[in-house]
Design a protein around this motif. Structure first.
Motif, PDB file in Angstrom:
ATOM      1  N   ILE A 123     106.207  74.008  -5.192  1.00 26.49           N
ATOM      2  CA  ILE A 123     105.500  75.288  -5.151  1.00 26.49           C
ATOM      3  C   ILE A 123     106.353  76.270  -4.360  1.00 26.49           C
ATOM      4  CG2 ILE A 123     103.344  76.490  -4.639  1.00 26.49           C
ATOM      5  CD1 ILE A 123     102.009  73.770  -4.246  1.00 26.49           C
ATOM      6  N   ALA A 124     106.631  77.419  -4.955  1.00 26.34           N
ATOM      7  CA  ALA A 124     107.362  78.490  -4.278  1.00 26.34           C
ATOM      8  C   ALA A 124     106.411  79.666  -4.071  1.00 26.34           C
ATOM      9  CB  ALA A 124     108.568  78.918  -5.101  1.00 26.34           C
ATOM     10  N   PHE A 125     106.486  80.301  -2.901  1.00 16.63           N
ATOM     11  CA  PHE A 125     105.591  81.413  -2.610  1.00 16.63           C
ATOM     12  C   PHE A 125     106.201  82.309  -1.548  1.00 16.63           C
ATOM     13  CE2 PHE A 125     104.423  77.714  -0.104  1.00 16.63           C
ATOM     14  CZ  PHE A 125     104.166  78.196   1.172  1.00 16.63           C
ATOM     15  N   ASN A 126     105.534  83.423  -1.279  1.00 13.75           N
ATOM     16  CA  ASN A 126     106.007  84.433  -0.339  1.00 13.75           C
ATOM     17  C   ASN A 126     105.184  84.353   0.936  1.00 13.75           C
ATOM     18  OD1 ASN A 126     105.945  87.201   0.972  1.00 13.75           O
ATOM     19  ND2 ASN A 126     107.465  87.602  -0.609  1.00 13.75           N
ATOM     20  N   THR A 127     105.848  84.217   2.071  1.00 12.14           N
ATOM     21  CA  THR A 127     105.124  84.017   3.325  1.00 12.14           C
ATOM     22  C   THR A 127     104.515  85.297   3.887  1.00 12.14           C
ATOM     23  OG1 THR A 127     107.206  84.187   4.559  1.00 12.14           O
ATOM     24  CG2 THR A 127     106.422  81.964   3.981  1.00 12.14           C
ATOM     25  N   HIS A 129     110.829  84.277   0.989  1.00 11.45           N
ATOM     26  CA  HIS A 129     110.612  83.216  -0.003  1.00 11.45           C
ATOM     27  C   HIS A 129     110.667  81.853   0.683  1.00 11.45           C
ATOM     28  CE1 HIS A 129     111.206  80.849  -3.740  1.00 11.45           C
ATOM     29  NE2 HIS A 129     112.044  80.150  -2.991  1.00 11.45           N
ATOM     30  N   THR A 130     109.714  81.004   0.315  1.00 10.90           N
ATOM     31  CA  THR A 130     109.775  79.615   0.760  1.00 10.90           C
ATOM     32  C   THR A 130     109.325  78.718  -0.380  1.00 10.90           C
ATOM     33  OG1 THR A 130     109.301  78.118   2.604  1.00 10.90           O
ATOM     34  CG2 THR A 130     107.427  79.334   1.689  1.00 10.90           C
ATOM     35  N   GLN A 131     109.581  77.423  -0.228  1.00  8.39           N
ATOM     36  CA  GLN A 131     109.105  76.479  -1.234  1.00  8.39           C
ATOM     37  C   GLN A 131     108.906  75.116  -0.596  1.00  8.39           C
ATOM     38  OE1 GLN A 131     112.639  77.426  -3.656  1.00  8.39           O
ATOM     39  NE2 GLN A 131     113.015  75.204  -3.792  1.00  8.39           N
TER      40      GLN A 131
END
Length: 402
Positions: free
Chosen positions: A306-310, A290-292
């Motif tokens: 924005i949060a998303f999966n690398t 997880h990153t944002q």
């Protein structure tokens, strides 16, 4: 403008029931369904402890003739989606903050008025004014002539009307709203990618989630790429605004961007003659991938996150276009599978992914409208926790040349 209000009789015709939600089919090319102007509200559904309206409108006049605009309105956010343009997000507004920007393109342009190959393959710009654009899925990046064809700027998805459009509302609290559209990138001998693009929103909240599932329907292995081109202008973007992210590595996209490498974390005010600068970013993530990332105004009380999966989206393009207000004062935070180089370069550098016959892949991003210093500070603290003591590597040379 006439809006079709859902009566009890019509409701039965549009409505499908499952165990926990009501479903409304607004577009289905196979069944010949195209509801056009339509709306439903929490009151229509007998919901008493939450207020929301979902309205689909067919726009009239100019180059937006026939474009459909679907608007979700709650006490907190107003979200505008464009089924005619790949279910892109036109804008989001709430608490005096807008996620979006002011483009010289001031109509919601119907794709039938756009020639993607014009101006050397950059006709995509004739309709570019959204908060979030899906750049893909067959290809993305800058235009290039290769393989006996023109790979036009940022692919075709955003200029493809959805073949199906489904609205789902949960029967019980929190009454989650889901908007789902089917994007077909089907070309004889070339592509058979189909994407269920969706947005879910809990009425009364300050965030929403985009979830897309891409499937290769062909009998052959096919390439795919995606960049979620997420764009923010005033009131968040201003002189002294900041880009905040857990950055593992950053490099300039081209020689021009080298000039701005020393100040990549901050923004200029509107600046005449400023050409766009792009930076290639590899973000850090936590143990769950997880990153944002965030862009915040100078005062730190208005921001977009924005949060998303690398694993799904391993890279991010940071686009700075701090030109004049009329020309388009905007920044892009763009998670993707690829950077914005032409597909030929992305293939050489092994960032173009593939799907085997029948295989699917998915992408999930959560967008947050952050209002007030407490909300912005909390989101920034979460980013800082991902960065921790890890150092950012600043690479001074572009990784490729077009």
């Amino acid at each position: 403008m006439k809006i079709k209000i859902v009566s009890s009789a019509l409701l039965l015709g549009l409505l499908s029931y499952n165990a926990s939600a009501k479903e409304f089919v607004l577009i289905d090319n196979e069944k010949g369904i195209a509801e056009g102007n339509w709306s439903i509200s929490s009151k229509d559904l007998g919901v008493k402890n939450e207020k929301f309206t979902i309205q689909n409108t067919v726009l009239k006049g100019g180059k937006q003739e026939g474009t459909e605009l679907l608007t979700i309105t709650s006490d907190v956010l107003t979200i505008k989606l464009i089924p005619t343009r790949g279910l892109g997000i036109l804008s989001v507004e709430g608490e005096g903050i807008r996620l979006g920007w002011d483009s010289p393109v001031n109509e919601v342009v119907n794709p039938k008025f756009i020639n993607l190959e014009s101006r050397g393959g950059i006709g995509w710009l004739d309709g570019f004014n959204e908060m979030m654009v899906r750049c893909g899925f067959e290809w993305t990046g800058h235009a290039v002539q290769a393989d006996g064809m023109m790979y036009t700027l940022h692919g075709r998805a955003q200029n493809t009307p959805v073949s199906k459009l489904i609205v789902t509302i949960e029967d019980k609290a929190p009454y989650t709203i889901n908007i789902k559209g089917l994007i077909k990138e089907n070309t004889f001998k070339k592509s058979h990618l189909e994407t269920w693009a969706s947005l879910s929103y809990v009425p009364g909240s300050n965030d929403f989630t985009v979830h897309d599932v891409v499937t290769n329907k062909s009998d052959y292995t096919r390439d795919y790429q995606i960049i979620y081109h997420s764009n923010f202008g005033t009131p968040i973007l201003e002189e002294g605004a900041r880009f905040v992210a857990p950055v593992k590595e950053i490099s300039p996209f081209n020689d021009y961007a080298k000039e701005g490498l020393a100040t990549w974390q901050t923004y200029l005010g509107p600046t005449k003659g400023f050409d766009e600068m792009v930076f290639n970013v590899y973000p850090f993530a936590d143990a769950n991938n997880h990153t944002q990332v965030m862009v915040t105004n100078k005062a730190g009380d208005k921001a977009a996150g924005i949060a998303f999966n690398t694993k799904q989206l391993p890279v991010l393009s940071l686009w700075k276009n701090t030109d004049t207000l009329k020309q388009g004062y905007v920044t892009g935070l763009e998670p993707g599978t690829s950077f914005a180089y032409p597909v030929t370069i992305e293939r050489e550098q092994k960032r173009v992914r593939q799907l085997t016959p029948g295989q699917s892949t998915e992408f999930t991003l959560t967008y947050s409208l952050l209002s007030g210093k407490d909300a912005v500070s909390k989101y920034e603290a979460q980013i800082n926790a991902i960065q921790g003591e890890q150092q950012t590597q600043v690479v001074t040379q572009p990784m490729a040349k077009e």
